[in-house]
Design a protein around this motif. Structure first.
Motif, PDB file in Angstrom:
ATOM      1  N   ASP A 131     -28.167  19.341  15.949  1.00  0.00           N
ATOM      2  CA  ASP A 131     -27.224  19.969  15.021  1.00  0.00           C
ATOM      3  C   ASP A 131     -27.632  19.703  13.572  1.00  0.00           C
ATOM      4  OD1 ASP A 131     -24.484  21.256  14.550  1.00  0.00           O
ATOM      5  OD2 ASP A 131     -24.303  19.376  13.423  1.00  0.00           O
ATOM      6  N   ALA A 132     -28.034  18.453  13.262  1.00  0.00           N
ATOM      7  CA  ALA A 132     -28.464  18.130  11.901  1.00  0.00           C
ATOM      8  C   ALA A 132     -29.693  18.954  11.517  1.00  0.00           C
ATOM      9  CB  ALA A 132     -28.757  16.635  11.786  1.00  0.00           C
ATOM     10  N   SER A 133     -30.600  19.150  12.462  1.00  0.00           N
ATOM     11  CA  SER A 133     -31.800  19.947  12.194  1.00  0.00           C
ATOM     12  C   SER A 133     -31.446  21.401  11.935  1.00  0.00           C
ATOM     13  CB  SER A 133     -32.771  19.842  13.374  1.00  0.00           C
ATOM     14  OG  SER A 133     -33.181  18.507  13.571  1.00  0.00           O
ATOM     15  N   TRP A 134     -30.520  21.930  12.739  1.00  0.00           N
ATOM     16  CA  TRP A 134     -30.107  23.322  12.565  1.00  0.00           C
ATOM     17  C   TRP A 134     -29.397  23.541  11.230  1.00  0.00           C
ATOM     18  CZ3 TRP A 134     -27.723  23.798  18.127  1.00  0.00           C
ATOM     19  CH2 TRP A 134     -28.770  23.946  19.058  1.00  0.00           C
ATOM     20  N   ARG A 135     -28.627  22.558  10.788  1.00  0.00           N
ATOM     21  CA  ARG A 135     -27.938  22.686   9.499  1.00  0.00           C
ATOM     22  C   ARG A 135     -28.943  22.787   8.358  1.00  0.00           C
ATOM     23  NH1 ARG A 135     -22.405  21.524   9.587  1.00  0.00           N
ATOM     24  NH2 ARG A 135     -21.670  20.834  11.638  1.00  0.00           N
ATOM     25  N   LEU A 136     -30.046  22.070   8.491  1.00  0.00           N
ATOM     26  CA  LEU A 136     -31.082  22.131   7.463  1.00  0.00           C
ATOM     27  C   LEU A 136     -31.866  23.441   7.538  1.00  0.00           C
ATOM     28  CD1 LEU A 136     -32.527  18.497   7.516  1.00  0.00           C
ATOM     29  CD2 LEU A 136     -31.236  19.571   5.672  1.00  0.00           C
ATOM     30  N   SER A 137     -32.182  23.859   8.759  1.00  0.00           N
ATOM     31  CA  SER A 137     -33.029  25.047   8.925  1.00  0.00           C
ATOM     32  C   SER A 137     -32.245  26.357   8.861  1.00  0.00           C
ATOM     33  CB  SER A 137     -33.775  24.989  10.261  1.00  0.00           C
ATOM     34  OG  SER A 137     -32.861  25.123  11.352  1.00  0.00           O
ATOM     35  N   GLY A 138     -30.946  26.265   9.136  1.00  0.00           N
ATOM     36  CA  GLY A 138     -30.151  27.491   9.199  1.00  0.00           C
ATOM     37  C   GLY A 138     -30.517  28.352  10.385  1.00  0.00           C
ATOM     38  N   ALA A 139     -31.080  27.735  11.421  1.00  0.00           N
ATOM     39  CA  ALA A 139     -31.530  28.491  12.594  1.00  0.00           C
ATOM     40  C   ALA A 139     -31.003  27.869  13.877  1.00  0.00           C
ATOM     41  CB  ALA A 139     -33.056  28.559  12.611  1.00  0.00           C
ATOM     42  N   PRO A 140     -29.676  27.896  14.107  1.00  0.00           N
ATOM     43  CA  PRO A 140     -29.126  27.309  15.333  1.00  0.00           C
ATOM     44  C   PRO A 140     -29.660  27.973  16.589  1.00  0.00           C
ATOM     45  CG  PRO A 140     -27.475  28.661  14.223  1.00  0.00           C
ATOM     46  CD  PRO A 140     -28.625  28.528  13.283  1.00  0.00           C
ATOM     47  N   GLY A 141     -29.858  27.166  17.627  1.00  0.00           N
ATOM     48  CA  GLY A 141     -30.346  27.690  18.901  1.00  0.00           C
ATOM     49  C   GLY A 141     -31.849  27.662  19.036  1.00  0.00           C
ATOM     50  N   THR A 142     -32.553  27.331  17.949  1.00  0.00           N
ATOM     51  CA  THR A 142     -34.015  27.282  18.019  1.00  0.00           C
ATOM     52  C   THR A 142     -34.478  25.920  18.538  1.00  0.00           C
ATOM     53  OG1 THR A 142     -34.093  26.593  15.697  1.00  0.00           O
ATOM     54  CG2 THR A 142     -34.331  28.937  16.156  1.00  0.00           C
ATOM     55  N   GLN A 143     -35.737  25.852  18.956  1.00  0.00           N
ATOM     56  CA  GLN A 143     -36.313  24.599  19.438  1.00  0.00           C
ATOM     57  C   GLN A 143     -36.325  23.564  18.325  1.00  0.00           C
ATOM     58  OE1 GLN A 143     -37.348  23.970  22.626  1.00  0.00           O
ATOM     59  NE2 GLN A 143     -37.728  21.861  22.043  1.00  0.00           N
ATOM     60  N   VAL A 144     -35.936  22.337  18.664  1.00  0.00           N
ATOM     61  CA  VAL A 144     -35.880  21.264  17.674  1.00  0.00           C
ATOM     62  C   VAL A 144     -37.043  20.311  17.891  1.00  0.00           C
ATOM     63  CG1 VAL A 144     -34.546  19.291  16.839  1.00  0.00           C
ATOM     64  CG2 VAL A 144     -33.389  21.409  17.444  1.00  0.00           C
ATOM     65  N   VAL A 187     -30.037   7.522  10.176  1.00  0.00           N
ATOM     66  CA  VAL A 187     -29.227   6.869   9.156  1.00  0.00           C
ATOM     67  C   VAL A 187     -28.985   7.792   7.957  1.00  0.00           C
ATOM     68  CG1 VAL A 187     -31.238   5.749   8.095  1.00  0.00           C
ATOM     69  CG2 VAL A 187     -28.963   4.766   7.785  1.00  0.00           C
ATOM     70  N   SER A 188     -29.963   8.618   7.596  1.00  0.00           N
ATOM     71  CA  SER A 188     -29.777   9.534   6.465  1.00  0.00           C
ATOM     72  C   SER A 188     -28.714  10.582   6.780  1.00  0.00           C
ATOM     73  CB  SER A 188     -31.093  10.231   6.111  1.00  0.00           C
ATOM     74  OG  SER A 188     -32.049   9.290   5.667  1.00  0.00           O
ATOM     75  N   SER A 189     -28.710  11.076   8.013  1.00  0.00           N
ATOM     76  CA  SER A 189     -27.711  12.072   8.400  1.00  0.00           C
ATOM     77  C   SER A 189     -26.314  11.471   8.417  1.00  0.00           C
ATOM     78  CB  SER A 189     -28.049  12.650   9.775  1.00  0.00           C
ATOM     79  OG  SER A 189     -29.287  13.333   9.751  1.00  0.00           O
ATOM     80  N   PHE A 190     -26.200  10.229   8.907  1.00  0.00           N
ATOM     81  CA  PHE A 190     -24.897   9.568   8.885  1.00  0.00           C
ATOM     82  C   PHE A 190     -24.452   9.305   7.445  1.00  0.00           C
ATOM     83  CE2 PHE A 190     -25.858   8.560  13.352  1.00  0.00           C
ATOM     84  CZ  PHE A 190     -24.638   8.914  13.921  1.00  0.00           C
ATOM     85  N   HIS A 191     -25.389   8.988   6.560  1.00  0.00           N
ATOM     86  CA  HIS A 191     -25.071   8.804   5.150  1.00  0.00           C
ATOM     87  C   HIS A 191     -24.484  10.091   4.572  1.00  0.00           C
ATOM     88  CE1 HIS A 191     -25.474   7.744   0.915  1.00  0.00           C
ATOM     89  NE2 HIS A 191     -26.119   8.891   0.745  1.00  0.00           N
ATOM     90  N   GLU A 192     -25.160  11.204   4.858  1.00  0.00           N
ATOM     91  CA  GLU A 192     -24.674  12.485   4.361  1.00  0.00           C
ATOM     92  C   GLU A 192     -23.283  12.799   4.899  1.00  0.00           C
ATOM     93  OE1 GLU A 192     -27.725  15.207   5.523  1.00  0.00           O
ATOM     94  OE2 GLU A 192     -29.265  14.140   4.363  1.00  0.00           O
ATOM     95  N   PHE A 193     -23.032  12.453   6.165  1.00  0.00           N
ATOM     96  CA  PHE A 193     -21.724  12.732   6.780  1.00  0.00           C
ATOM     97  C   PHE A 193     -20.627  11.880   6.152  1.00  0.00           C
ATOM     98  CE2 PHE A 193     -18.472  11.607   9.912  1.00  0.00           C
ATOM     99  CZ  PHE A 193     -17.987  12.867  10.245  1.00  0.00           C
ATOM    100  N   PHE A 194     -20.854  10.576   6.085  1.00  0.00           N
ATOM    101  CA  PHE A 194     -19.804   9.675   5.615  1.00  0.00           C
ATOM    102  C   PHE A 194     -19.610   9.731   4.097  1.00  0.00           C
ATOM    103  CE2 PHE A 194     -20.661   7.504   9.730  1.00  0.00           C
ATOM    104  CZ  PHE A 194     -19.369   7.582  10.241  1.00  0.00           C
TER     105      PHE A 194
END
Length: 392
Positions: A157-170, A215-222
């Motif tokens: 999910d974090a990868s898709w948020r960055l790429s804007g391409a949900p459902g693609t191979q991660v 940890v970077s993704s959790f930082h961005e979330f919190f």
């Protein structure tokens, strides 16, 4: 295939590797890099399926990924369901320091080789186990693979948020994160054993290991913040850069080198605080600057100014990169079936106990005679009979 001894800080440590596919073998690969004697245990009739994973059906050799993650290891065949084979395994356990496995939950216990059983034969044994979800909790019995681990950890999910391409191979370290974590746990347990004389069990969840690498993704979330780094388009490719943490001097050099000295006087970008507040606008401005330069020229400009940046390289470009070549980051080894291979050299470097790679992944049972004869003391007649009886 000719083996050459590899020295390293773990020389003298013996590991029985019952793991398969990637997360377990990646862990033991790191330990083999550092000089541990890793004995890969397979069953002749059903060896590690990773040997031919993603290879053509008619492939005449093990795949590159298998040959990499099993470098420096010895391979034996052993039937853990055969009574003689079980006795041999226990004999090996008594002479080993570590056991690594990543079977589904309960498999080793059903074989009678769970941690509690094996510590009766070797109280100093370190038993390392990696599962998709760990050994407790509602999902403990579920199987997992890298793709699934990346899904349930938030990585996809974090990868898709960055790429804007949900459902693609991660792309991500779905197995490797657990492998690194387990290797680190084994090293800690080995050190603790030198202090206490006791072995212990190590358990690693692939899901939790991946979360540990986020940890970077959790930082961005919190903290409610977005990612700071960016990949900017150049005239002929892309360059990675990191804008918000550039101090005023670096930003002045950065903008001046790219032909825009006026940017440091822009009230939106004049301080670190302002640049963070207006990060999206700044990234858009810088993106327009970078498009004017070819990638190599752009990297050289920023490099001269000591500004953090790097070109986005393809794998073939990495192999030819001047820095990678200068550091001898790849080594070449010969393999009987696969030919001459380029393998990434051990990237954990030691000044006094250098690590290295002596050979790529071994063939099924390649070291049977060496291990059974030299380690356990069986003569060749006994080994041949064990093979005939289905024990090995």
């Amino acid at each position: 295939m000719t083996d050459h001894a590899v020295t390293g800080p773990l020389s003298g440590v013996r590991i029985l590797d019952l793991s398969h596919v990637l997360n377990g073998p990646f862990s033991t690969m790191l330990l083999a890099h550092m000089g541990a004697e890793v004995i890969k245990v397979e069953q002749q009739s059903s060896p590690d399926r990773f040997r031919h994973a993603w290879m053509p059906m008619d492939a005449d050799h093990d795949g590159y990924e298998f040959l990499v993650v099993n470098a420096n290891k010895k391979a034996i065949t052993l039937n853990l369901k055969n009574e003689q084979g079980r006795e041999i395994f226990l004999d090996l356990v008594k002479r080993s320091d570590v056991i690594v496995e990543n079977f589904s939950t309960g498999v080793m216990d059903r074989l009678g080789f769970g941690y509690e059983a094996l510590r009766e034969h070797n109280p100093k044994i370190i038993y390392a186990s990696s599962k998709g979800y760990g050994e407790t909790g509602p999902y403990a019995d579920l199987r997992s693979f890298a793709t699934i681990a990346m899904a349930v950890s938030g990585w996809a999910d974090a990868s898709w948020r960055l790429s804007g391409a949900p459902g693609t191979q991660v792309f991500g370290p779905g197995d490797e994160a657990a492998g690194v974590s387990m290797a680190l746990g084994i090293l800690a347990a080995l050190y603790n054993r030198t202090q206490t004389g006791k072995g212990q069990k190590i358990e690693v969840s692939m899901q939790e290991a991946l979360m540990g690498f986020m940890v970077s993704s959790f930082h961005e979330f919190f903290e409610g913040m977005g990612p700071a780094g960016a990949y900017m388009e150049s005239a002929d490719g892309h360059v990675a850069t990191h804008l918000p943490d550039l101090n005023d001097d670096l930003f002045r050099r950065y903008s001046t080198a790219l032909g825009h000295p006026e940017a440091i006087e822009d009230p939106r970008f004049s301080t670190v605080v302002k640049r963070r507040e207006n990060l999206k606008i700044l990234q858009q401005e810088v993106a327009s600057w970078m498009k004017q330069f070819p990638t190599k020229e752009l990297f050289n400009i920023l490099r001269q100014q000591q500004v953090p940046a790097g070109p986005v390289l393809s794998i073939d470009q990495i192999l030819e990169d001047e820095h990678i070549v200068a550091r001898k980051a790849f080594v070449e080894v010969d393999h009987d079936q696969a030919g001459r291979l380029q393998l990434l050299a051990p990237w954990i470097r030691f000044s006094e106990t250098p690590s290295g790679i002596s050979h790529a992944g071994p063939a099924v049972g390649e070291h049977n005679y060496e291990v059974y004869r030299d380690l356990l003391g069986y003569d060749e007649e006994v080994i041949d009979k064990l093979r005939a009886d289905g024990a090995i």
